[in-house]
Design a protein around this motif. Structure first.
Motif, PDB file in Angstrom:
ATOM      1  N   GLU A  62      53.330  54.124  70.476  1.00 21.88           N
ATOM      2  CA  GLU A  62      54.570  53.323  70.409  1.00 21.88           C
ATOM      3  C   GLU A  62      54.737  52.700  69.028  1.00 21.88           C
ATOM      4  OE1 GLU A  62      54.700  51.917  75.110  1.00 21.88           O
ATOM      5  OE2 GLU A  62      53.958  50.542  73.589  1.00 21.88           O
ATOM      6  N   LEU A  63      53.645  52.094  68.518  1.00 19.94           N
ATOM      7  CA  LEU A  63      53.737  51.441  67.207  1.00 19.94           C
ATOM      8  C   LEU A  63      53.990  52.473  66.108  1.00 19.94           C
ATOM      9  CD1 LEU A  63      50.909  48.762  67.468  1.00 19.94           C
ATOM     10  CD2 LEU A  63      53.374  48.422  67.667  1.00 19.94           C
ATOM     11  N   ILE A  64      53.401  53.650  66.246  1.00 22.48           N
ATOM     12  CA  ILE A  64      53.642  54.690  65.242  1.00 22.48           C
ATOM     13  C   ILE A  64      55.090  55.173  65.310  1.00 22.48           C
ATOM     14  CG2 ILE A  64      53.012  57.067  64.588  1.00 22.48           C
ATOM     15  CD1 ILE A  64      50.108  56.249  65.106  1.00 22.48           C
ATOM     16  N   GLY A  65      55.651  55.228  66.500  1.00 20.48           N
ATOM     17  CA  GLY A  65      57.075  55.581  66.650  1.00 20.48           C
ATOM     18  C   GLY A  65      57.963  54.590  65.904  1.00 20.48           C
ATOM     19  N   LEU A  66      57.631  53.301  66.020  1.00 18.22           N
ATOM     20  CA  LEU A  66      58.430  52.281  65.334  1.00 18.22           C
ATOM     21  C   LEU A  66      58.197  52.339  63.825  1.00 18.22           C
ATOM     22  CD1 LEU A  66      58.015  49.383  67.922  1.00 18.22           C
ATOM     23  CD2 LEU A  66      59.885  51.037  67.698  1.00 18.22           C
ATOM     24  N   TRP A  67      56.952  52.657  63.438  1.00 17.55           N
ATOM     25  CA  TRP A  67      56.635  52.850  62.013  1.00 17.55           C
ATOM     26  C   TRP A  67      57.542  53.953  61.438  1.00 17.55           C
ATOM     27  CZ3 TRP A  67      55.013  56.737  58.759  1.00 17.55           C
ATOM     28  CH2 TRP A  67      54.396  56.374  57.566  1.00 17.55           C
ATOM     29  N   CYS A  68      57.660  55.056  62.185  1.00 17.39           N
ATOM     30  CA  CYS A  68      58.489  56.190  61.734  1.00 17.39           C
ATOM     31  C   CYS A  68      59.952  55.778  61.612  1.00 17.39           C
ATOM     32  CB  CYS A  68      58.394  57.359  62.718  1.00 17.39           C
ATOM     33  SG  CYS A  68      56.775  58.116  62.775  1.00 17.39           S
ATOM     34  N   ALA A  69      60.440  55.011  62.595  1.00 18.88           N
ATOM     35  CA  ALA A  69      61.845  54.600  62.568  1.00 18.88           C
ATOM     36  C   ALA A  69      62.117  53.712  61.347  1.00 18.88           C
ATOM     37  CB  ALA A  69      62.198  53.853  63.861  1.00 18.88           C
ATOM     38  N   ALA A  70      61.161  52.827  61.019  1.00 16.99           N
ATOM     39  CA  ALA A  70      61.327  51.952  59.850  1.00 16.99           C
ATOM     40  C   ALA A  70      61.337  52.780  58.564  1.00 16.99           C
ATOM     41  CB  ALA A  70      60.209  50.912  59.816  1.00 16.99           C
ATOM     42  N   VAL A  71      60.459  53.761  58.479  1.00 12.04           N
ATOM     43  CA  VAL A  71      60.425  54.642  57.304  1.00 12.04           C
ATOM     44  C   VAL A  71      61.747  55.405  57.182  1.00 12.04           C
ATOM     45  CG1 VAL A  71      59.384  56.785  56.437  1.00 12.04           C
ATOM     46  CG2 VAL A  71      57.912  54.894  57.136  1.00 12.04           C
ATOM     47  N   TRP A  72      62.231  55.882  58.307  1.00 11.03           N
ATOM     48  CA  TRP A  72      63.508  56.631  58.316  1.00 11.03           C
ATOM     49  C   TRP A  72      64.645  55.766  57.769  1.00 11.03           C
ATOM     50  CZ3 TRP A  72      67.610  55.274  61.742  1.00 11.03           C
ATOM     51  CH2 TRP A  72      68.702  56.146  61.706  1.00 11.03           C
ATOM     52  N   GLN A  73      64.667  54.484  58.167  1.00  9.95           N
ATOM     53  CA  GLN A  73      65.713  53.584  57.643  1.00  9.95           C
ATOM     54  C   GLN A  73      65.594  53.433  56.134  1.00  9.95           C
ATOM     55  OE1 GLN A  73      65.077  50.192  60.234  1.00  9.95           O
ATOM     56  NE2 GLN A  73      66.914  50.689  61.420  1.00  9.95           N
ATOM     57  N   GLN A  74      64.339  53.288  55.654  1.00 14.83           N
ATOM     58  CA  GLN A  74      64.134  53.130  54.205  1.00 14.83           C
ATOM     59  C   GLN A  74      64.487  54.405  53.442  1.00 14.83           C
ATOM     60  OE1 GLN A  74      60.050  51.915  54.291  1.00 14.83           O
ATOM     61  NE2 GLN A  74      60.556  49.753  54.490  1.00 14.83           N
TER      62      GLN A  74
END
Ligand code: SAH
Length: 358
Positions: A62-74
């Motif tokens: 779950e945390l890695i999924g959110l990590w990916c979403a944050a990277v995608w935004q950046q």
């Protein structure tokens, strides 16, 4: 019996070549198309040989999924590929996609790519992730990755790749290889001239000291790094390993959640080596990428809010479930468990991407 068949194949190869490099031995044991360890079984979980972080707690994926979403935004919320290398049962990807579903634009921008050599595990992955996203495909190698920005995840992938070993002798560096001892009827190590394949110098090594090189890990990282440098994106690598000083002999065999003989069970035990993170980061830096880490898994998960996530889950759980959540988190984060041995690095294509957790 399968084990004997693989042993016969190994013995035949040794008979024709004199000896096998440890990397060829690992390759045959792990990935032989018919009798290899990963080809013939699902090694994960309580009934298997070892357990990995995503299998221990949903919080990890779950945390890695959110990590990916944050990277995608950046990255500018652009269309990109989400890639997992060696996804095991697909648990990490399933948890990551579920957790990031609350950002529908993220899911809509994604295509998902699972890089897996084992048809058996690819099949398990398919059943576990097929309902999580409309565009998921399976690839055999990183060479097939789509030519677009990528977010790449690799948990306990690089440790499964074949390594070579070299030993300092009075005649300089020599290669440690595998041969067949006819008298004892067993596989054993031998030392042979290293030729030009030696990846590292022998400065300061004591006689008898072993160093390792991971040519396949480096070449896969080279392909990924070239890709990220060309199309943009980021990679997150989590594994047990070291950074800096070489750690000697780290080759190990694991079976039924315990250490096993490396040469005694060809194809029947998992064979791994600790990951040399500095070597992977060196390859990334050659492509002018930014690198972050290494930091420990415990620190990484704490910074991503693992404890807060656990408290949220606990609110809706009964006592038994609460214990499972807390003991899972402890296993992932405690220094004497997986918190310190496991390390994390991130690689990005530019300073506009500031990966969370570092
Ligand atoms: N990431 C998973 C599984 C780790 S086990 C988890 O954390 O649970 C290692 C995985 O890497 C398995 O899925 C194995 O089949 C895969 N694998 C090993 N060598 C590979 C290679 N050369 N290319 C792609 N996948 C590989």
């Amino acid at each position: 019996m399968e084990q004997n068949t693989l042993l016969t194949i190994i013995k035949d190869k040794i008979a024709s070549e004199g000896s096998l490099s440890i990397s060829d031995y690992m390759e045959l044991c792990l990935a032989h198309p018919e009798y290899g360890y990963y080809t013939t079984r699902d090694p994960l979980g309580a009934t298997g040989d070892f357990t990995t972080s995503p299998e221990i707690s949903q919080i990890f994926g779950e945390l890695i999924g959110l990590w990916c979403a944050a990277v995608w935004q950046q990255m500018g919320s652009e269309a990109c590929g989400l890639v997992e290398l060696g996804p095991g049962r697909g648990t990490l990807m399933a948890d990551a996609l579920r957790a990031s579903k609350s950002l529908p634009e993220f899911h809509a921008s994604l295509t998902v790519h699972m890089v897996e050599t084992s048809p058996k595990l690819a099949n398990t992955q398919y059943h576990n992730v097929r309902d999580m996203h409309p565009h998921i495909e399976w690839l055999d190698t990183v060479e097939q990755l789509p030519k677009k920005p990528l977010i790449i995840i690799a948990n306990e992938f690089f440790d499964a790749l074949p390594i070579k070993q070299f030993v300092k002798t009075e005649n300089g560096m020599q290669e440690r290889k595998v041969t067949w001892n006819e008298t004892n009827a067993q596989l054993e190590y031998c030392i042979q001239p290293a030729g030009l394949s030696l990846a590292k110098g022998d400065d300061g090594l004591q006689e008898g000291q072993i160093i390792e090189s991971a040519p396949l890990a480096r070449s896969i990282m080279h392909i990924l790094a070239t890709h990220l440098a060309t199309y943009g994106g980021a990679a997150l690598v989590i594994d047990y390993g070291y950074s800096g000083v070489p750690h000697g002999d780290t080759l190990q065999a694991v079976k039924s959640h315990g250490f096993a003989s490396i040469l005694g069970n060809p194809g029947e035990a998992d064979l791994t080596a600790h990951v040399d993170f500095s070597s992977l980061m060196e390859v990334a830096k050659e492509q002018k990428l930014n690198t972050y880490g290494t930091i420990t898994q415990g620190e990484f998960l704490r910074k991503l809010g693992a404890e807060i996530r656990a408290q949220l889950l606990i609110r809706h759980a009964n006592e038994e479930q609460q214990n499972v959540i807390l003991s899972g988190l402890h296993r992932l984060m405690a220094p004497e468990q997986m918190g310190e041995l496991f390390k994390v690095i991130a690689i990005t294509s530019g300073s506009h991407i500031m990966p969370a957790g570092f």
